[in-house]
Design an enzyme around this catalytic site. Structure first.
Site, short mmCIF file in Angstrom:
data_model
loop_
_atom_site.label_atom_id
_atom_site.label_comp_id
_atom_site.label_asym_id
_atom_site.label_seq_id
_atom_site.Cartn_x
_atom_site.Cartn_y
_atom_site.Cartn_z
N ASP A 205 -2.13 0.56 -8.89
CA ASP A 205 -2.47 0.37 -7.48
C ASP A 205 -2.69 -1.12 -7.25
OD1 ASP A 205 -2.53 3.14 -7.74
OD2 ASP A 205 -4.31 3.38 -6.46
N LYS B 82 -0.47 2.52 0.35
CA LYS B 82 -1.86 2.97 0.29
C LYS B 82 -2.69 2.16 1.28
CE LYS B 82 -5.69 3.02 -3.09
NZ LYS B 82 -6.06 2.83 -4.50
N LYS C 185 -0.89 7.12 0.44
CA LYS C 185 -2.22 7.39 -0.09
C LYS C 185 -3.30 6.77 0.78
CE LYS C 185 -5.25 6.52 -4.10
NZ LYS C 185 -5.36 5.93 -5.44
#
Lengths: 289, 332, 498
Positions: free
Chosen positions: B164, B232, B268
């Site tokens: 991430d 995300k 996400k």
């Protein structure tokens, strides 16, 4: 040998031009004592039709003028009228009778009324519009707009002040007018048309038909490209007024009903002569980043 | 496969990503987002009423989509082991309870998590609980590219299945889109393993710092064009974190990206999603905006910590018919 | 579409079936529908002297109740009650006291919101979601807003702050079936605030919430005769608007009936406001916020099954984005849920009546014959009983087609294209109607130019179908005259004392 004077031919005022009636008809106009004054053009249904076409053509441009510009033009009408005061005083005196002092007062009031309405052009929106506090993230503004082509049956008795009092509120708010003058007293209307023609009023914004509201009125009331009709000129004729209102329903014209008797035109008019010709447009827009 | 599809997408956008100017023209040419309209749409979807069998389905799906997260300075191997255990068996009392999608930790704790999760295949789905690592000088991203890449390689080497990363919001906000783009491309390359496979890359925008939905849409396209597998919302360290409308804009972006390229990208939302009710609203949005294809842990994740226990409590309520309490669920 | 990227993923397993929303019906236990209803006259429910008719649930065709059909004598009794209440009570009551009754009514509407919403959904066929989130709360908001005006009326008419204003007397109000309670609120709240009393006729297919409102008037202890409700069809309405002792006529409904009313009141002193039909253009430019525009198109024409006078029934889309907009629109329409109005997830409910359904079908059939483009609806299963019509779009429509000119009043969208802003304006204004319009563009100056050019009473820019008690609503041209809502809404119920 005395000079032979040049008489004036009183014509219609349509689309900025002064045509004779399409029908070729005219009628005798007499003064308040019954003496012959002139022949006036007798407007026909086809003149009414042409006037509506001219008015519709002028509407977009006139409505799009800035309110400041319309105000200036209305004030210009007052200026030119003032310049031709003696002619108006004479016309009112001869048509309506009474004293010359009265005729002078009527002309004063007519000019002053134009000045009053000139001032309204850029204020009516502020007085009748609103910013609406809706319960959400939206900018929401209501503003008045002109309704469009207005047919006006002008008062029968008050040939100048009454006429000005029904035309001025319409044009100051951006509407355009097809006006049927007083039947028996049409000459001040024609002179007024000549003032309009020389006052920077675009052709077609005001169209003046001389003749009989009872014959032209029904064509205007039923005309599907007329947005509103002012029945002031048929005051006192309830049956005609009702029939005109019924005809006006065909395209849901805004209707200003005829009073039982002709109004006292010397009092200040208030907002109603303008507001009945205004459409409120409300615009929404989200507020966000 | 990874290489082929990435190359395909890169080729398609080669002209666009040629320079800052072309990139700017493209990103600023995307349809604008009206804030009020987007928020109204998100709120409208939030009124869907998900009951009974649909709710059971949604709860289990949401559990399977959780990236169970701990990203604190005080994290220890012990904490991460406990978290990983919970990810494998969220409800010890109920073996039918699915596993979460992943645990999400700092790079130095990847190995610890991996130890616990090494053989975590779910008995029913066969799914494995992945280890996701935040990298690239998370959460601010304020480090040189070399350090960000080293951070990434380190996590991948330690066994991270997913990375991430954070974008450089400073560069983005000052219009240096190409720099952001190239950084994502570089990190994506750093995700590759010696055997040719690759860790999955989630690109964090920190939407709370991007401020506008227009920026969220632009960042989404930027990340997708650069080959990010997931986009995300947030690090969880900046407020507001994930919101429904931000996620809406991102779901629209992945939908449109697939329409343009044929390629799917995951979404996400992370941070701020604490209740089952919230999670279900997100799933409704996924279903109706991106489409049912995205209703899968491969394509949608929740970055969350406390959400899981609420899902478990609601799950138990659905099964037993009575309300449960926090004492019956593990706090890890 | 098959994902081409999924094979590259580390699988976390997938057992995803469809996310099928289970039925989520709102309970109808909260409403208590009586087998029969009388008229509400002078504060009491009374038997009508005339016949009766049935109101049905359009989603099931189940008969809900037997409703009295007010005849001329019943209408006369109601007008007399209203006149009495006007003369003896309401016109004499200080504005601040009238205000408190309206505030009370607003509060009771909020307290009984769920009951009203369910009843509205059952009688009208609209989705409970809309009755719950729009009709009922906005109705309550109208009472709350106008309540506050009751003691401030001297500020309501420009130029009359010092000379004073007064009410008109008895208002005859006739409302349509598309927003039964909300239209009632739009009519009754300003009328009462201004000091008038009312006789209101709800539409014959949707009388139930008006009758429940009558009960709310009783709960609020509103003085008898201030609000009277007479049920019935066209004849009842005619008797009401033609009644000699009525001072004001307010009508919302079709342009055809509006014209008939304008003829009826010709030559009288009755004041009239008319909220009539529309054929609004919803104009989408190529720089529009597309996702929001799609939502605006959808809510513009499918909100309330398209039974909305200001519905955006003509989509004017710039040619350069027409294909993209249509594709997105179709895909969005695929998520619309048509069915049981009481299900909380229903987006599109039942058509209000067999007659309306026949009209929608007829015009759609005509559209199918004359339009060269496509007639399209998403696949959706319609219930077997009841009146249903799928959300439908026609592409390739031109201004010459009937479906682009006539108000369909159903979930049917005509799609037209344009090339320039001037052409968009020309097409948008090329209709005898002038109620509303929508504009979608990110360019501010163009929005203002468009808003200026459009001949419509409400222009929604980058939004659509928004309503608020403070915001005037009403049309140009054959969409009627007068405004409802806001300060302007009071003008139809007041006059200056001069």
């Amino acid at each position: 040998m005395a000079r032979v004077d040049v008489r004036k031919t009183y014509k219609l005022y349509i689309g900025g031009a002064f045509p004779r009636s399409e029908s070729g008809h005219s009628y005798e106009v007499t003064d308040s004592k019954g003496a012959f004054m002139a022949n006036a053009a007798l407007a026909s249904r086809k003149d009414a039709r042409d006037a509506v076409v001219a008015a519709r053509k002028a509407f977009g441009g006139w409505a799009a003028r800035t309110a400041y510009n319309r105000a200036q033009i209305l004030y210009r009408i007052a200026e030119v009228m003032e310049d031709r005061r003696p002619q108006f005083v004479d016309a009112v005196y001869r048509c309506e009778g009474g004293s010359t002092a009265r005729a002078n007062k009527v002309v004063d009031e007519a000019i002053d009324r134009l000045v009053w309405y000139a001032g309204w052009a850029d204020k009516i929106g502020q007085v009748t519009g609103s910013a609406n506090p809706v319960a959400g993230p939206f900018f929401n503004l209501s503003t008045p707009e002109p309704t469009g082509v207005v047919a006006v049956l002008a008062p029968q008795a008050s040939s100048l002040l009454g006429l000005v009092s029904v035309i001025a509120p319409a044009i100051t708010t951006g509407n355009v007018v097809v006006v049927v003058s007083s039947h028996q007293r049409p000459l001040p209307a024609v002179t007024f048309a000549e003032v309009l023609a020389t006052s920077d009023v675009p052709g077609g914004v005001v169209n003046v038909l001389t003749g009989d509201a009872a014959t032209v009125g029904p064509w205007l009331a039923a005309h599907m490209d007329v947005n509103a009709i002012d029945l002031t000129g048929v005051a006192g004729d309830a049956e005609l007024a009702r029939n005109l209102e019924i005809a006006a329903a065909d395209n849901l014209k805004r209707v200003r009903r005829a009073p039982a008797a002709e109004t006292d035109w010397s009092t200040e008019p208030g907002l109603e002569p303008m507001t009945w010709l205004l459409e409120t447009k409300t615009v929404w827009h989200p507020i966000g980043i | 496969m990874t290489q082929t599809t990435t190359t395909a997408a890169s080729d398609q956008f080669a002209d666009v990503t040629a320079s800052d100017a072309t990139l700017r023209r493209f990103l600023h040419g995307l349809p604008g987002v009206d804030q009020v309209g987007a928020e109204a749409r998100a709120a409208g979807l939030g009124t869907r009423s998900i009951k009974t069998s649909a709710k059971e389905f949604a709860i289990d799906l949401a559990i399977r989509m959780v990236d169970l997260t701990t990203l604190e300075g005080q994290d220890t191997p012990g904490k991460v082991r406990a978290l990983a255990s919970k990810a494998m068996r969220p409800d010890p009392a109920d073996p039918t309870c699915p596993q979460t999608a992943a645990v999400c930790v700092y790079p130095d704790l990847v190995a610890t998590a991996k130890e616990v999760l090494g053989a975590s295949a779910d008995s029913t789905t066969g799914a494995q609980v992945n280890v996701a690592a935040v990298a690239t000088a998370f959460p601010s991203g304020r480090a040189s590219l070399a350090i960000k890449l080293a951070d990434t390689r380190d996590a991948v080497a330690a066994g991270a299945d997913e990375i991430d990363m954070v974008i450089d919001r400073g560069a983005f906000l000052s219009g240096r889109y190409l720099q952001v783009f190239e950084e994502i491309v570089a990190v994506r390359e750093a995700c590759e393993r010696p055997d040719g496979s690759s860790a999955h890359l989630k690109v964090i925008f920190e939407t709370g710092e991007l401020q506008t939905y227009d920026n969220v849409r632009r960042a989404s396209w930027l990340a997708m064009m650069a080959g990010g597998h997931f986009i995300k919302t947030s690090t969880g360290k900046v407020q507001p974190a994930a919101t429904l409308p931000v996620t809406l804009v991102m779901l629209e972006a992945v939908r449109d990206f697939r329409a343009a390229t044929g390629q799917m990208v995951g979404v996400k939302p992370a941070g701020g999603i604490r209740t089952t009710k919230d999670a279900i609203k997100y799933l409704v949005m996924v279903n109706e905006v991106a489409g049912p294809d995205w209703l899968d842990p491969d394509w949608f994740r929740f970055g969350a910590s406390t959400l899981l226990n609420d899902l478990l409590m609601q799950r138990t309520k659905m099964l037993t018919g009575r309300y449960s309490g926090p004492d019956y669920f593990t706090l890890d | 579409m098959v994902s081409t990227g999924s094979t590259q993923r580390v699988s976390t397993g997938s057992i995803t079936g469809g996310f099928d929303y289970a039925p989520a019906p709102e309970s109808r236990a909260i409403v208590d529908i009586k087998p029969s209803y009388g008229l509400f006259v002078n504060g009491e429910f009374v038997d009508g002297a005339g016949a009766s008719f049935k109101t049905i649930n359009p989603a099931t065709e189940e008969v809900l109740a037997e409703i009295a059909e007010a005849n001329a004598a019943d209408v006369d009794a109601a007008v007399r009650a209203a006149r009495r209440a006007y003369a003896r009570v309401w016109s004499k009551m200080p504005g601040k006291e009238r205000a408190k009754y309206l505030f009370r009514i607003a509060r009771i509407l909020q307290e009984r919101a769920r009951e009203l919403a369910v009843l509205e959904s059952i009688d009208n066929g609209k989705p409970i979601k809309e009755a719950r989130d729009v009709d009922v709360p906005v109705a309550a908001a109208h009472f709350f807003y106008y309540a506050g005006w009751a003691d401030k009326l001297e500020y309501a008419l420009p130029g009359n702050a010092h000379s004073g204003v007064r009410s008109l007397g008895v208002a005859a109000q006739v409302i349509p079936w598309n927003f039964p309670l909300l239209m009632l609120a739009w009519k009754i709240a300003p009328a009462l605030a201004a000091g008038n009393t009312v006789v209101l006729k709800p539409a014959e297919t949707t009388p139930l919430t008006a009758l429940l409102f009558a009960e709310i008037c009783q709960q609020a202890d509103l003085p008898a005769g201030v609000v009277n409700i007479v049920t019935g069809a066209g004849d009842t309405g005619q008797a009401l608007v033609g009644h000699a002792d009525v001072d004001k006529v307010a009508f919302t409904g079709s342009t055809e009936v509006g014209k008939a009313i304008a003829r009826t009141v010709a030559g009288t002193d009755k004041r009239v406001t008319l909220e009539l039909g529309g054929k609004a253009a919803n104009i989408v430019f190529d720089d529009a916020p597309l996702d929001q525009a799609i939502e605006g198109i959808v809510s513009g024409i499918f909100f309330n099954q398209g039974h909305v006078c200001c519905a955006g029934s003509r989509l004017l889309v710039q040619e350069s984005v027409a294909d993209e907009v249509l594709e997105r629109l179709k895909s969005r329409m695929g998520t619309l849920r048509v069915g049981d109005p009481l299900d909380k997830n229903t987006d599109i409910g039942a058509i209000n009546s067999a007659e309306q359904l026949a009209r929608i079908r007829e015009l759609s059939a005509i559209g199918e014959q004359e339009v060269a483009g496509e007639r399209w609806s998403p696949p959706c299963e319609l219930p077997e009983r009841g009146f249903w019509f799928p959300p439908t779009i026609f592409t390739g429509v031109t201004q010459a087609h009937r479906i682009a000119r006539e108000e369909i009043f159903g979930p049917v969208l005509s799609v037209l294209t344009f090339r320039t802003p001037a052409e968009a304006v020309e097409k948008a204004n090329n209709t005898p109607y002038g109620l509303s319009a929508g504009v979608w563009t990110e360019k501010g100056s163009r929005i203002l130019w468009m808003a200026d050019q459009l001949r419509a009473g409400v222009v929604w820019a980058n939004t659509f179908n928004k309503f608020d008690p403070t915001s005037p609503f009403g049309g140009y041209k054959e969409s009627g005259y007068g405004r409802e809502g806001g300060r302007h809404g009071l003008e139809g119920y007041l006059k200056g004392t001069e």
